[in-house]
Design an enzyme around this catalytic site. Structure first.
Site, PDB file in Angstrom:
ATOM      1  N   SER A  84       0.800  -1.238   0.000  1.00 37.00           N
ATOM      2  CA  SER A  84       0.000   0.000   0.000  1.00 37.00           C
ATOM      3  C   SER A  84       0.828   1.281   0.000  1.00 37.00           C
ATOM      4  O   SER A  84       0.267   2.361  -0.235  1.00 37.00           O
ATOM      5  CB  SER A  84      -0.934   0.023   1.212  1.00 37.00           C
ATOM      6  N   LYS A 138       0.528   3.426  -2.939  1.00 38.56           N
ATOM      7  CA  LYS A 138      -0.630   4.311  -3.149  1.00 38.56           C
ATOM      8  C   LYS A 138      -0.226   5.784  -3.087  1.00 38.56           C
ATOM      9  O   LYS A 138      -0.823   6.630  -3.753  1.00 38.56           O
ATOM     10  CB  LYS A 138      -1.714   4.013  -2.102  1.00 38.56           C
ATOM     11  N   TYR A 172      -3.057  -1.991 -10.406  1.00 44.01           N
ATOM     12  CA  TYR A 172      -3.019  -1.902  -8.946  1.00 44.01           C
ATOM     13  C   TYR A 172      -2.213  -3.057  -8.340  1.00 44.01           C
ATOM     14  O   TYR A 172      -1.352  -2.848  -7.476  1.00 44.01           O
ATOM     15  CB  TYR A 172      -4.458  -1.879  -8.399  1.00 44.01           C
ATOM     16  N   TYR A 228      -4.321   3.895   8.020  1.00 43.84           N
ATOM     17  CA  TYR A 228      -5.709   3.391   8.016  1.00 43.84           C
ATOM     18  C   TYR A 228      -6.464   3.794   9.273  1.00 43.84           C
ATOM     19  O   TYR A 228      -6.328   4.920   9.722  1.00 43.84           O
ATOM     20  CB  TYR A 228      -5.722   1.864   7.825  1.00 43.84           C
ATOM     21  N   VAL A 268       0.985  -3.949   3.833  1.00 40.72           N
ATOM     22  CA  VAL A 268       0.796  -5.233   4.524  1.00 40.72           C
ATOM     23  C   VAL A 268       2.001  -6.171   4.459  1.00 40.72           C
ATOM     24  O   VAL A 268       1.983  -7.216   5.104  1.00 40.72           O
ATOM     25  CB  VAL A 268      -0.442  -6.028   4.026  1.00 40.72           C
TER      26      VAL A 268
HETATM   27  N1  LIG Z   1      -2.598  -2.494   3.201  1.00 45.19           N
HETATM   28  C1  LIG Z   1      -2.022  -2.948   2.119  1.00 45.19           C
HETATM   29  O1  LIG Z   1      -0.811  -2.923   1.974  1.00 45.19           O
HETATM   30  C2  LIG Z   1      -2.933  -3.574   1.113  1.00 45.19           C
HETATM   31  C3  LIG Z   1      -2.307  -3.796  -0.245  1.00 45.19           C
HETATM   32  C4  LIG Z   1      -2.719  -5.098  -0.851  1.00 45.19           C
HETATM   33  N2  LIG Z   1      -2.085  -5.228  -2.143  1.00 45.19           N
HETATM   34  C5  LIG Z   1      -4.222  -5.181  -0.973  1.00 45.19           C
HETATM   35  O2  LIG Z   1      -4.784  -4.575  -1.795  1.00 45.19           O
HETATM   36  O3  LIG Z   1      -4.859  -5.855  -0.221  1.00 45.19           O
END
Ligand SMILES: NC(=O)CC[C@H](N)C(=O)O
Length: 331
Positions: free
Chosen positions: A77, A80, A204, A256, A274
């Site tokens: 993430s 992003k 993505y 988050y 994650v």
């Molecule tokens: N929090 C994350 O890093 C989520 C990214 C992961 N690729 C997902 O979409 O679930």
């Protein structure tokens, strides 16, 4: 535990900082047991939950590395932030923000419920999955590779090499991520996506699978700290007004549904992923005292054992301790 106060006027400063950070990493490494490695993307489950590493790169050239800094891990993430920046550079801030808002959700990163229940006119922010998938659809290009080319070029300018996608991680997520497909279909039905759903999701998943190190994250953090200017070449890599929004999004939405606590207890813009990475940005401070990194720094952390919100459990504790010891909070 020691607080890490150092006398910046001695030649031994860097060595002292290094010793403090080594001690802290060793201490917090023992607390990785309270977290769990992500397993919903099967490939991520292979990470060693007891790993913990950090790189700190200061504007004045100080570089501190400690713990497991040699690992490559998928950016997840944290990408992003970069896709948001790339979309703004490509399409303009106003265009992007008409399609993705800048409000925290207070929900899990992959929540779909809030989109429907709260009746918002667009995804809440580009740092949760719904907003990030929408942002990926805004990137120019007909294929995922075309869409991601400017993001790769941006990263290359910052980290000094062209990053690579971890194909195994990409395939692992592509073949299992029903939740992101569900979000994608919802976004498609609502008319938020600007490119084909298949291409958008491929973009993505690929951006989340880009491999990085803690050094790479620290370098990205340093450029953000320095308002988009490369600290060595002085090239403007990212326009300042885009960096400003990216940093405020990191502070309000980057961790988050733990973003409020992170802002209160650590107090610096950060973005987690994650796989256990955290990108953190310490903006320059004007106050003079005997603490390090007040002229700003970038921080990269890797600690794959995660808490319930999907953030590195030991990584957060380590950052909190460093921020408190060196008074790095913005507030
Ligand atoms: N929090 C994350 O890093 C989520 C990214 C992961 N690729 C997902 O979409 O679930």
């Amino acid at each position: 535990m020691v607080q890490g106060h150092v006398n910046l006027n001695t030649e031994k400063t860097e060595q002292w900082i290094q010793e403090y950070v080594d001690g802290w990493v060793e201490f917090f490494k023992k607390q990785t047991d309270t977290g769990k490695v992500a397993d919903y993307i099967p490939k991520l489950e292979e990470a060693d939950p007891n790993s913990l590493g950090i790189t700190i790169i200061g504007k004045k050239g100080t570089e501190i590395r400690s713990g497991d800094v040699e690992h490559e891990f998928s950016i997840q993430s944290i990408s992003k932030v970069l896709s948001f920046i790339t979309a703004c550079m490509d399409r303009g801030i106003a265009y992007v923000l008409q399609r993705v808002d800048v409000e925290p959700t207070g929900e899990a990163f992959n929540s779909i419920m809030h989109l429907e229940v709260k009746g918002h006119q667009r995804p809440f922010n580009p740092l949760v999955n719904s907003g990030a998938i929408t942002t990926s659809s805004l990137l120019s290009g007909n294929t995922s590779d075309e869409k991601l080319e400017p993001l790769f070029q941006l990263m290359e300018k910052i980290i000094g090499r062209r990053p690579e996608i971890d194909i195994d991680v990409y395939v692992s997520e592509r073949d299992t991520s029903m939740r992101n497909r569900a979000i994608g279909y919802y976004l498609l039905e609502e008319g938020y996506l600007e490119s084909d759903l298949g291409v958008t999701l491929e973009t993505y998943f690929k951006q989340c699978s880009i491999n990085v190190t803690t050094d790479d994250l620290a370098r990205i953090g340093l450029v953000l700290s320095n308002d988009g200017i490369h600290p060595e070449t002085e090239e403007i890599i990212i326009p300042r007004n885009i960096v400003r929004i990216a940093k405020s999004l990191m502070l309000t939405c980057g961790m988050y549904d733990a973003s409020g606590k992170f802002a209160s207890y650590v107090g610096i813009p950060a973005k987690s992923g994650v796989s256990g990475g955290i990108l953190a940005v310490v903006p320059p401070r004007v106050r003079e005292n005997e603490l390090p990194f007040l002229s700003g720094c970038g921080i990269g952390v890797f600690g794959p054992a995660l808490d319930k919100q999907g953030n590195s459990v030991a990584g957060i504790k380590l950052l909190r301790h460093i921020a408190n010891s060196w008074d790095l909070s913005l507030f």
